[in-house]
Design a protein around this motif. Structure first.
Motif, mmCIF file in Angstrom:
data_model
loop_
_atom_site.group_PDB
_atom_site.id
_atom_site.type_symbol
_atom_site.label_atom_id
_atom_site.label_comp_id
_atom_site.label_asym_id
_atom_site.label_seq_id
_atom_site.Cartn_x
_atom_site.Cartn_y
_atom_site.Cartn_z
ATOM 1 N N GLY A 126 -6.027 9.597 -6.425
ATOM 2 C CA GLY A 126 -5.751 10.803 -5.661
ATOM 3 C C GLY A 126 -4.511 11.541 -6.137
ATOM 4 O O GLY A 126 -4.570 12.690 -6.584
ATOM 5 N N MET A 127 -3.366 10.850 -6.070
ATOM 6 C CA MET A 127 -2.076 11.506 -6.311
ATOM 7 C C MET A 127 -1.977 12.120 -7.706
ATOM 8 O O MET A 127 -1.398 13.187 -7.888
ATOM 9 N N THR A 128 -2.561 11.445 -8.699
ATOM 10 C CA THR A 128 -2.442 11.945 -10.069
ATOM 11 C C THR A 128 -3.453 13.045 -10.364
ATOM 12 O O THR A 128 -3.492 13.569 -11.476
ATOM 13 N N GLY A 129 -4.332 13.345 -9.398
ATOM 14 C CA GLY A 129 -5.174 14.518 -9.553
ATOM 15 C C GLY A 129 -6.651 14.262 -9.807
ATOM 16 O O GLY A 129 -7.312 15.055 -10.467
ATOM 17 N N GLY A 130 -7.154 13.146 -9.299
ATOM 18 C CA GLY A 130 -8.601 12.978 -9.291
ATOM 19 C C GLY A 130 -9.205 12.335 -10.525
ATOM 20 O O GLY A 130 -10.318 12.683 -10.933
ATOM 21 N N GLN A 131 -8.498 11.385 -11.126
ATOM 22 C CA GLN A 131 -9.057 10.691 -12.285
ATOM 23 C C GLN A 131 -9.976 9.547 -11.841
ATOM 24 O O GLN A 131 -9.973 9.125 -10.694
ATOM 25 N N MET A 132 -10.738 9.017 -12.797
ATOM 26 C CA MET A 132 -11.674 7.936 -12.506
ATOM 27 C C MET A 132 -10.920 6.657 -12.134
ATOM 28 O O MET A 132 -9.963 6.280 -12.795
ATOM 29 N N ALA A 133 -11.397 5.987 -11.099
ATOM 30 C CA ALA A 133 -10.808 4.722 -10.650
ATOM 31 C C ALA A 133 -11.788 3.589 -10.952
ATOM 32 O O ALA A 133 -12.957 3.850 -11.256
ATOM 33 N N PRO A 134 -11.339 2.331 -10.856
ATOM 34 C CA PRO A 134 -12.280 1.217 -11.050
ATOM 35 C C PRO A 134 -13.383 1.240 -10.000
ATOM 36 O O PRO A 134 -14.433 0.626 -10.191
ATOM 37 N N THR A 135 -13.125 1.924 -8.888
ATOM 38 C CA THR A 135 -14.085 1.965 -7.789
ATOM 39 C C THR A 135 -14.902 3.258 -7.774
ATOM 40 O O THR A 135 -15.708 3.470 -6.850
ATOM 41 N N THR A 136 -14.697 4.115 -8.754
ATOM 42 C CA THR A 136 -15.465 5.371 -8.834
ATOM 43 C C THR A 136 -16.956 5.053 -8.952
ATOM 44 O O THR A 136 -17.356 4.160 -9.714
ATOM 45 N N MET A 137 -17.776 5.797 -8.200
ATOM 46 C CA MET A 137 -19.209 5.499 -8.144
ATOM 47 C C MET A 137 -19.928 5.922 -9.430
ATOM 48 O O MET A 137 -19.494 6.848 -10.116
ATOM 49 N N PRO A 138 -21.038 5.255 -9.781
ATOM 50 C CA PRO A 138 -21.805 5.660 -10.961
ATOM 51 C C PRO A 138 -22.183 7.135 -10.861
ATOM 52 O O PRO A 138 -22.637 7.597 -9.808
ATOM 53 N N GLY A 139 -21.948 7.866 -11.937
ATOM 54 C CA GLY A 139 -22.300 9.279 -11.961
ATOM 55 C C GLY A 139 -21.288 10.189 -11.280
ATOM 56 O O GLY A 139 -21.398 11.414 -11.366
ATOM 57 N N GLN A 140 -20.293 9.600 -10.620
ATOM 58 C CA GLN A 140 -19.307 10.426 -9.899
ATOM 59 C C GLN A 140 -18.451 11.215 -10.889
ATOM 60 O O GLN A 140 -17.905 10.660 -11.843
ATOM 61 N N VAL A 141 -18.367 12.523 -10.641
ATOM 62 C CA VAL A 141 -17.570 13.381 -11.520
ATOM 63 C C VAL A 141 -16.102 13.299 -11.112
ATOM 64 O O VAL A 141 -15.761 13.449 -9.941
ATOM 65 N N THR A 142 -15.256 12.989 -12.083
ATOM 66 C CA THR A 142 -13.804 13.003 -11.851
ATOM 67 C C THR A 142 -13.180 13.757 -13.015
ATOM 68 O O THR A 142 -13.883 14.144 -13.961
ATOM 69 N N THR A 143 -11.870 13.943 -12.989
ATOM 70 C CA THR A 143 -11.223 14.715 -14.067
ATOM 71 C C THR A 143 -11.231 13.968 -15.391
ATOM 72 O O THR A 143 -11.025 14.562 -16.442
ATOM 73 N N THR A 144 -11.432 12.637 -15.356
ATOM 74 C CA THR A 144 -11.538 11.891 -16.616
ATOM 75 C C THR A 144 -12.948 11.363 -16.855
ATOM 76 O O THR A 144 -13.183 10.617 -17.807
ATOM 77 N N SER A 145 -13.869 11.718 -15.974
ATOM 78 C CA SER A 145 -15.301 11.447 -16.236
ATOM 79 C C SER A 145 -16.054 12.733 -15.892
ATOM 80 O O SER A 145 -16.829 12.768 -14.937
ATOM 81 N N PRO A 146 -15.821 13.785 -16.687
ATOM 82 C CA PRO A 146 -16.358 15.110 -16.335
ATOM 83 C C PRO A 146 -17.886 15.143 -16.315
ATOM 84 O O PRO A 146 -18.465 15.983 -15.631
ATOM 85 N N ALA A 147 -18.511 14.201 -17.043
ATOM 86 C CA ALA A 147 -19.977 14.162 -17.017
ATOM 87 C C ALA A 147 -20.473 13.121 -16.011
ATOM 88 O O ALA A 147 -21.655 12.781 -15.989
ATOM 89 N N GLY A 148 -19.576 12.600 -15.213
ATOM 90 C CA GLY A 148 -19.940 11.560 -14.254
ATOM 91 C C GLY A 148 -19.656 10.184 -14.844
ATOM 92 O O GLY A 148 -19.730 10.001 -16.068
ATOM 93 N N ARG A 149 -19.349 9.209 -13.988
ATOM 94 C CA ARG A 149 -19.038 7.866 -14.487
ATOM 95 C C ARG A 149 -20.243 7.282 -15.210
ATOM 96 O O ARG A 149 -21.313 7.114 -14.623
#
Lengths: 250, 359
Positions: A126-149
């Motif tokens: 959250g604080m760093t601006g929405g990057q992928m976490a170990p708990t990010t869901m499959p396919g979830q778009v984040t700032t470091t998984s722009p195409a989804g996890r």
């Protein structure tokens, strides 16, 4: 006049910096209510993480230490070992606890440190601006998984409550959600139980709280609640995973 | 007593009954010793999962108001570097002992002085220093370890004992002071011990506004200035009068250099030694003044040249500064150092300053 509802003693009057629709505030309140009801506030020391809750020490009316990223369980271990009379709790997000702090988390649990961890899983940094976490869901778009996890690249999201349930040392491990009043009531029960076990000197305790992050999920608060229900909960089943009275529970 | 065990007992003697550590050669005997000793005195012994975790167990314990220490060796200290930055920023008194082994990387397990830069210039990030003391023998390791707890509390700052594998592994007779003579732990009214009726105590290194971070950093700077003024320690050996060569060395290497000084002086050569004991704060003025009495300065280290930079700084170009170092766990005998000194004394026709002076 009879007071029927008030702010817990264990919370300060400060206005939190959390975003609209974020459930950190709810979880803070459940921790504070538990400390009040168990009469623990005066001897409690909180450990703030790195992440959105880094400023948690402004909101809790208890002593606090502020940890480096991932190291909260080590701070709590050090403090508890030299002052077993204190009540130690860490309040950590998923990047902090399940990525950079994995070793500290697992070993504190495995040693059976008499500490309580409140683990806030919102599937994103959250604080760093929405990057992928170990708990990010499959396919979830984040700032470091722009195409989804992509699970072929990054693996499946890690289920910490289940991981920690494999440990044989007695402990209390539960997963709760806080997106509806009914779930909040159940979550409170688990958080209070976690502190109760510590106060009794019984065991390590961790409560994983599925939480919302409308800002970084790019959703409205209402959509976020729906996403917890429909996307997170099927993958992260709620419940008490283990109690100190049993080996592995369900 | 073996150096490593003596360091463990010194901490107990200083009233520090809390020890967290991770095993690493050549200092694992400290943990082995304390795993038996601390339970006898009601202390806390915990083997952490890594040096990273250990440095934060120190953080938690110190912030909860108790004396606490750890010991490690070079690769382990690298892992504690992050913690040292946080401990310094949060101003927590802790004692960390580095029984240095050769590096970089896994390097070797034999004595070295190759962590000088890491120790005195800051292993971790940010504007900070730890107070660094370097013993030259087992007795001094005991004495400095005991002092370290008082210094850590005086400055609310980490103190690092920079030993080496030789000091950790060798056995020497050692005396422990009467615990009555050791200053008791200072009260820590800032510690996180439960609020009860007072205001919140908060231990942190996070200061998000520029003014509050600058305020904290300037406060740290003021402490370092006070250390530089009040905590410089050194030994001067035949360095009070005019010399041909001044040797500057610390720790185990200084001890060997002392023997070399004796050998050379017996042969009528004017050689002296300054041994910095506090490496931060560094005895800049002492080295500068001693250098003025010598024609040449020779720095000897168990490294390829680290402290020599501070000697250059201290001498400030006023005398030639030479360097001799051995590394990899090789330790030069006194004769080898004496040879290096003699090389500086050899007449160099035409341009030798010695020849020039005579003509």
């Amino acid at each position: 006049m009879r007071t029927i509802f008030e702010k817990p003693d264990a919370l300060t009057d400060k206005i939190t910096h959390y975003c609209p629709g974020c459930t950190h505030g709810v979880i803070h309140r459940l921790v504070a209510e538990s400390l009040d009801e168990l009469g623990l506030r005066e001897r409690t020391v909180g450990i703030a993480p790195v992440g959105c809750a880094v400023l948690a020490y402004h909101y809790f009316n208890t002593d606090f230490q502020e940890a480096a990223h991932g190291r909260a369980a080590a701070l709590a271990t050090g403090a508890k070992r030299v002052r077993p009379d204190l009540i130690l709790f860490t309040y950590q997000g998923d990047g902090d606890l399940a990525s950079i702090g994995m070793a500290e988390t697992i070993h504190a649990c495995n040693r059976g440190e008499k500490i309580t961890t409140i683990f806030v899983n919102n599937a994103v940094y959250g604080m760093t601006g929405g990057q992928m976490a170990p708990t990010t869901m499959p396919g979830q778009v984040t700032t470091t998984s722009p195409a989804g996890r992509d699970v072929a690249e990054c693996g499946q999201p890690i289920r910490m409550a289940e991981v920690l349930s494999q440990i044989k040392t007695p402990g209390y491990i539960a997963r709760v959600a806080v997106h509806t009043p009914a779930h909040i009531v159940k979550a409170k029960r688990c958080i209070k139980q976690a502190f109760k076990y510590q106060a009794e000197g019984r065991c390590y305790s961790l409560v994983e709280c599925l939480s919302t992050c409308p800002t970084n999920w790019g959703m409205t608060p209402i959509e976020s609640i729906k996403w917890v229900e429909e996307t997170m909960m099927p993958y992260y089943p709620l419940g008490v995973k283990r109690t100190p009275d049993e080996g592995e529970g369900g | 007593m073996k150096g490593n065990e003596a360091i463990g007992e010194a901490a107990v003697c200083a009233g520090c009954l809390n020890y967290f550590a991770y095993p690493i050669t050549p200092q694992s005997e400290v943990a082995e010793y304390l795993s038996r000793r601390l339970p006898e005195v009601g202390g806390t012994f915990l083997q952490g999962e890594s040096e990273v975790a250990v440095s934060y167990m120190l953080f938690g314990a110190s912030a909860a108001g108790e004396r606490v220490f750890t010991t490690s060796s070079s690769p382990g200290i690298s892992l504690m570097a992050e913690g040292m930055s946080y401990l310094s920023g949060a101003q927590l008194p802790v004692v960390i002992v580095n029984i240095v082994r050769g590096g970089p990387g896994l390097g070797g397990i034999l004595p070295a002085q190759s962590d000088y830069m890491q120790a005195v210039k800051g292993a971790g990030h940010g504007d900070y220093h730890v107070l660094v003391l370097a013993p030259a023998g087992v007795q001094e390791a005991v004495d400095l370890t005991i002092d370290a707890f008082t210094l850590a509390e005086r400055y609310s700052n980490p103190v690092l004992i920079l030993g080496d594998g030789m000091i950790g592994q060798m056995m020497e007779p050692v005396e422990f002071p009467d615990p009555e003579t050791i200053p008791p732990p200072q009260p820590r009214p800032w510690a996180t011990t439960g609020m009860k009726d007072r205001r919140q105590n908060l231990i942190r290194s996070l200061f998000l506004s520029p003014d509050s971070l600058e305020y904290n950093n300037m406060h740290l700077r003021a402490k370092y200035d006070a250390m530089e003024r009040d905590e410089v320690r050194y030994e001067s050996y035949h360095a009070e009068r005019k010399m041909d060569v001044l040797i500057v060395a610390y720790g185990t290497m200084a001890r060997i250099c002392k023997t070399a000084v004796d050998v050379l002086r017996e042969q009528g050569l004017k050689v002296g030694l300054v041994r910095p004991i506090s490496l931060y704060p560094y005895p800049m003025q002492v080295v500068h003044e001693a250098a003025q009495k010598a024609k040449d300065v020779l720095v000897v280290e168990l490294s390829t040249g680290q402290m020599v930079e501070d000697v250059h700084h201290a001498v400030a170009g006023s005398r030639p500064v030479h360097f001799f170092g051995k590394t990899g766990g090789n330790i030069p005998p006194p004769d080898r150092i004496a040879d290096e000194v003699r090389k500086l004394l050899v007449k160099k026709p035409g341009k030798s300053r010695k020849t020039g002076r005579k003509s």
